[in-house]
Design a protein around this motif. Structure first.
Motif, PDB file in Angstrom:
ATOM      1  N   MET A  67      20.326  -0.860 -46.290  1.00 58.95           N
ATOM      2  CA  MET A  67      21.214  -1.151 -45.165  1.00 58.95           C
ATOM      3  C   MET A  67      22.350  -2.013 -45.688  1.00 58.95           C
ATOM      4  N   GLY A  68      23.519  -1.878 -45.118  1.00 56.13           N
ATOM      5  CA  GLY A  68      24.645  -2.702 -45.521  1.00 56.13           C
ATOM      6  C   GLY A  68      24.866  -3.854 -44.554  1.00 56.13           C
ATOM      7  N   GLY A  69      25.840  -4.668 -44.892  1.00 60.50           N
ATOM      8  CA  GLY A  69      26.192  -5.781 -44.016  1.00 60.50           C
ATOM      9  C   GLY A  69      27.580  -5.586 -43.449  1.00 60.50           C
ATOM     10  N   THR A  70      27.861  -6.259 -42.354  1.00 57.69           N
ATOM     11  CA  THR A  70      29.189  -6.223 -41.767  1.00 57.69           C
ATOM     12  C   THR A  70      29.391  -7.519 -41.006  1.00 57.69           C
ATOM     13  N   SER A  71      30.590  -7.679 -40.494  1.00 57.26           N
ATOM     14  CA  SER A  71      30.845  -8.802 -39.613  1.00 57.26           C
ATOM     15  C   SER A  71      31.321  -8.199 -38.298  1.00 57.26           C
ATOM     16  N   TRP A  72      30.612  -8.479 -37.232  1.00 54.88           N
ATOM     17  CA  TRP A  72      30.989  -7.914 -35.943  1.00 54.88           C
ATOM     18  C   TRP A  72      31.406  -9.022 -34.989  1.00 54.88           C
ATOM     19  N   GLN A  73      32.670  -9.030 -34.625  1.00 54.26           N
ATOM     20  CA  GLN A  73      33.251 -10.034 -33.732  1.00 54.26           C
ATOM     21  C   GLN A  73      32.826 -11.444 -34.141  1.00 54.26           C
ATOM     22  N   GLY A  74      33.007 -11.674 -35.456  1.00 51.37           N
ATOM     23  CA  GLY A  74      32.787 -13.015 -35.992  1.00 51.37           C
ATOM     24  C   GLY A  74      31.348 -13.334 -36.363  1.00 51.37           C
ATOM     25  N   LYS A  75      30.442 -12.364 -36.163  1.00 45.26           N
ATOM     26  CA  LYS A  75      29.037 -12.627 -36.491  1.00 45.26           C
ATOM     27  C   LYS A  75      28.575 -11.712 -37.625  1.00 45.26           C
ATOM     28  N   ALA A  76      27.849 -12.264 -38.596  1.00 44.93           N
ATOM     29  CA  ALA A  76      27.274 -11.431 -39.654  1.00 44.93           C
ATOM     30  C   ALA A  76      26.215 -10.533 -39.035  1.00 44.93           C
ATOM     31  N   ALA A  77      26.167  -9.283 -39.492  1.00 40.88           N
ATOM     32  CA  ALA A  77      25.183  -8.342 -38.947  1.00 40.88           C
ATOM     33  C   ALA A  77      24.768  -7.348 -40.014  1.00 40.88           C
ATOM     34  N   MET A  78      23.544  -6.833 -39.848  1.00 40.34           N
ATOM     35  CA  MET A  78      23.088  -5.691 -40.643  1.00 40.34           C
ATOM     36  C   MET A  78      23.564  -4.447 -39.915  1.00 40.34           C
ATOM     37  N   ARG A  79      24.141  -3.509 -40.705  1.00 40.12           N
ATOM     38  CA  ARG A  79      24.663  -2.298 -40.080  1.00 40.12           C
ATOM     39  C   ARG A  79      23.757  -1.134 -40.467  1.00 40.12           C
ATOM     40  N   ILE A  80      23.184  -0.480 -39.472  1.00 39.34           N
ATOM     41  CA  ILE A  80      22.314   0.671 -39.722  1.00 39.34           C
ATOM     42  C   ILE A  80      23.021   1.923 -39.216  1.00 39.34           C
ATOM     43  N   SER A  81      23.220   2.880 -40.123  1.00 37.29           N
ATOM     44  CA  SER A  81      23.861   4.152 -39.754  1.00 37.29           C
ATOM     45  C   SER A  81      22.883   5.278 -40.062  1.00 37.29           C
ATOM     46  N   VAL A  82      22.605   6.114 -39.089  1.00 39.16           N
ATOM     47  CA  VAL A  82      21.695   7.241 -39.324  1.00 39.16           C
ATOM     48  C   VAL A  82      22.510   8.531 -39.292  1.00 39.16           C
ATOM     49  N   SER A  83      22.599   9.206 -40.426  1.00 35.66           N
ATOM     50  CA  SER A  83      23.403  10.431 -40.436  1.00 35.66           C
ATOM     51  C   SER A  83      22.865  11.481 -41.403  1.00 35.66           C
ATOM     52  N   ASN A 102      31.180   0.417 -36.888  1.00 35.28           N
ATOM     53  CA  ASN A 102      30.094  -0.550 -36.685  1.00 35.28           C
ATOM     54  C   ASN A 102      29.207  -0.163 -35.507  1.00 35.28           C
ATOM     55  N   THR A 103      29.847   0.037 -34.356  1.00 27.50           N
ATOM     56  CA  THR A 103      29.087   0.234 -33.110  1.00 27.50           C
ATOM     57  C   THR A 103      28.879   1.696 -32.756  1.00 27.50           C
ATOM     58  N   GLY A 104      29.686   2.594 -33.310  1.00 25.08           N
ATOM     59  CA  GLY A 104      29.646   3.999 -32.909  1.00 25.08           C
ATOM     60  C   GLY A 104      30.379   4.258 -31.600  1.00 25.08           C
ATOM     61  N   ALA A 105      31.057   3.231 -31.045  1.00 24.10           N
ATOM     62  CA  ALA A 105      31.706   3.381 -29.728  1.00 24.10           C
ATOM     63  C   ALA A 105      32.948   4.275 -29.790  1.00 24.10           C
ATOM     64  N   PHE A 106      33.255   4.876 -28.643  1.00 25.86           N
ATOM     65  CA  PHE A 106      34.394   5.796 -28.526  1.00 25.86           C
ATOM     66  C   PHE A 106      35.503   5.175 -27.697  1.00 25.86           C
ATOM     67  N   ASP A 107      36.727   5.260 -28.210  1.00 24.17           N
ATOM     68  CA  ASP A 107      37.867   4.913 -27.367  1.00 24.17           C
ATOM     69  C   ASP A 107      37.874   5.872 -26.176  1.00 24.17           C
ATOM     70  N   PRO A 108      38.398   5.436 -25.032  1.00 24.96           N
ATOM     71  CA  PRO A 108      38.510   6.350 -23.881  1.00 24.96           C
ATOM     72  C   PRO A 108      39.636   7.348 -24.125  1.00 24.96           C
ATOM     73  N   VAL A 109      39.339   8.376 -24.911  1.00 27.83           N
ATOM     74  CA  VAL A 109      40.410   9.232 -25.445  1.00 27.83           C
ATOM     75  C   VAL A 109      41.154   9.980 -24.334  1.00 27.83           C
ATOM     76  N   GLY A 110      40.418  10.442 -23.314  1.00 31.45           N
ATOM     77  CA  GLY A 110      41.081  11.170 -22.227  1.00 31.45           C
ATOM     78  C   GLY A 110      42.127  10.300 -21.529  1.00 31.45           C
ATOM     79  N   GLU A 111      41.718   9.086 -21.204  1.00 31.46           N
ATOM     80  CA  GLU A 111      42.637   8.154 -20.537  1.00 31.46           C
ATOM     81  C   GLU A 111      43.827   7.824 -21.441  1.00 31.46           C
ATOM     82  N   ILE A 112      43.505   7.652 -22.744  1.00 26.45           N
ATOM     83  CA  ILE A 112      44.564   7.349 -23.718  1.00 26.45           C
ATOM     84  C   ILE A 112      45.578   8.493 -23.763  1.00 26.45           C
ATOM     85  N   CYS A 113      45.074   9.740 -23.743  1.00 27.43           N
ATOM     86  CA  CYS A 113      45.974  10.902 -23.783  1.00 27.43           C
ATOM     87  C   CYS A 113      46.869  10.913 -22.543  1.00 27.43           C
ATOM     88  N   ASP A 114      46.295  10.650 -21.364  1.00 28.62           N
ATOM     89  CA  ASP A 114      47.094  10.676 -20.133  1.00 28.62           C
ATOM     90  C   ASP A 114      48.229   9.658 -20.203  1.00 28.62           C
TER      91      ASP A 114
END
Ligand SMILES: *Cc1c(COP(=O)(O)O)cnc(C)c1O
Length: 484
Positions: free
Chosen positions: A446-462, A257-269
């Protein structure tokens, strides 16, 4: 060139079939090339969504099984005419519905060659070129994605299967550390494996865990922040409670939905301090590592133990194409090799691809990945990824500037979540209505999604072919649909 005589043989005309228009392979494939080029030339002029429904497609494609052979050219024309109205034109530049990418022309061409060559890329002796191209393209992709030299790679059908491969390797290794050989002994009586996931993991992680007998619902779920990133502090708490058991942690690079990244380095440590295996699902997000301006998002990812990504999404090669990487090749091979240790007669130079994926007979997927990377080079991949992200920011700026439109996420990558506020307070209903209107308008999809309880339009550019003008036309269509 295969001449008419052979084509007739293939059609069984010796056994009483109709007399066929002489058609050689060259003409047939040239006709296919013309159909394909014509389609791609005007894909951007078509309404993006499919224009016929299920019943009409059944009508167009159905009927009884033909009793007799028919002319190949006619079959091709009939196929094209029947299916094109039922296609979603995601190959064009204004499909933003899911992270699907398009297909670079060079990779489409390489994919045609793959079909014509019809190589069985399962084992080296059946296709030396199919094997070596995977070695080379796999290492190029590894380099671009910032993964350490020496990791093993498998070319899978997609990221779901790449997740399965990474998690299968994890299962082998964490049980081996507990004195258990899962390949021989199975899971019956094995020490229980504890799997830790983020609350916003992709559904394919759950599917992989199910296939592997680890259960999609006995996982430990770590809470996420407002962008959907796993909270490293909360992971620490969960792992301290599980200490001493066989542990697998699933991290994510690029939330859908958001494109966000888990803090992978910290997770690995944190995870490695507990001898846990870290698997990273980076279906599209891992490609941020190929772009200098975005690489920081993937910091620390090279310290993980396995990685899954797609080539058919952001690298823009045709379906289907995924990549599984594992830091420990022995664990990888123990999980996916067709052969058990007893029968190992391996050639370390001439690589059998089937040792690294769950299939034996398989498509030579490496050719189109090789072609895409060969053409784009390091700079071209970086530019492709950065351009898509710039388009996403443009969507967010323009839509966010309109009245009563909210952008719900931090636009760090290629994903934008948009919410349309209603005068009557039914923002969810209004947002869904705007999405439906945009889809039927056909300028873009564009598709739809639900983000943290709110309906949203999801735009993905790829998609490689999306232009600034495509973005501006799509913004205008969305604002029209929203009555802004
Ligand atoms: C698309 C996606 C998947 C599944 O990949 P497929 O190629 O469709 O199998 C898994 N995880 C994430 C984050 C994705 O975006």
């Amino acid at each position: 060139m295969v001449r008419a005589g052979k084509a007739e043989l293939a059609l069984g005309s010796r056994h009483g079939g109709p007399s066929l228009v002489a058609m050689d392979t060259h003409d047939l494939l040239a006709a296919a090339a013309t159909h394909a080029a014509t389609y791609l030339d005007d894909v951007d002029t078509r309404p993006v969504a499919a224009s016929v429904d299920h019943a009409e497609l059944r009508e167009r494609l159905g009927g009884p099984l033909p009793a007799h052979p028919s002319d190949a050219h006619g079959v091709l024309d009939e196929l094209v005419a029947a299916v094109e109205p039922g296609l979603v034109h995601s190959a064009g530049g204004r499909f933003f519905g899911f992270v699907v990418g398009g297909a670079l022309p060079v990779s489409v061409a390489a994919d045609w060659m793959t079909a014509a060559w019809d190589q069985n890329a399962g084992i080296y002796v059946l296709s030396p070129a199919g094997a070596v191209v995977e070695e080379v393209a796999g290492d190029w992709a590894r380099d671009l994605l910032g993964l350490p030299p020496g990791v093993s790679v498998g070319f899978t059908t997609g990221d779901t299967m790449a997740n399965l491969v990474g998690l299968a390797a994890a299962r082998s290794r964490v049980l081996e550390l507990a004195g258990w050989d899962v390949g021989r002994q199975g899971l019956f009586g094995a020490p229980p494996i504890e799997v830790v996931v983020g609350a916003q993991r992709h559904v394919s992680i759950g599917a992989s865990l199910r296939y592997l007998g680890l259960g999609s619902e006995r996982v430990h779920v770590v809470p996420v922040d407002t962008q959907g990133r796993m909270r490293a502090d909360a992971l620490g708490t969960v792992l301290r409670e599980l200490a001493g058991r066989p542990l697998i942690v699933c991290a994510q690079a690029g939330e859908v939905n958001t494109g966000a990244f888990d803090p992978v380095g910290e997770i690995c440590d944190i995870a490695h301090a507990h001898d846990a295996w870290v698997h990273v699902d980076g279906a599209f997000g891992l490609w941020a590592a190929a772009a200098p301006s975005l690489r920081h998002l993937t910091d620390g990812v090279e310290r993980a133990d396995s990685w899954a990504t797609d080539a058919h999404k952001w690298l823009n090669v045709p379906y289907d194409s995924g990549l599984a990487f594992v830091a420990d090749p022995a664990a990888h091979r123990a999980a996916t090799s067709l052969l058990t240790a007893d029968y190992l007669v391996r050639d370390e130079v001439r690589r059998d691809a089937s040792d690294w994926v769950p299939e034996l007979s398989r498509r030579a997927r490496g050719f189109s990945v090789w072609a895409a990377l060969r053409q784009l080079g390091r700079a071209g991949v970086a530019e492709l990824v950065e351009r898509c992200c710039a388009h996403a920011r443009r969507f967010a700026e323009q839509l966010g500037a309109a009245g009563r439109v909210e952008i719900l996420n931090d636009v760090v990558l290629n994903q934008v979540l948009v919410r349309f506020l209603a005068d009557d307070g039914d923002h969810d209903g209004h947002t869904r209505e705007v999405i439906a209107r945009v889809q039927s308008d056909g300028t873009c999809w564009m598709g739809g999604t639900s983000w943290q309880g709110k309906a949203a339009m999801r735009i993905s550019v790829s998609n490689w072919s999306t232009t600034t003008e495509d973005v501006d036309r799509s913004v205008a269509a969305v604002l029209r649909a929203a009555g802004r």
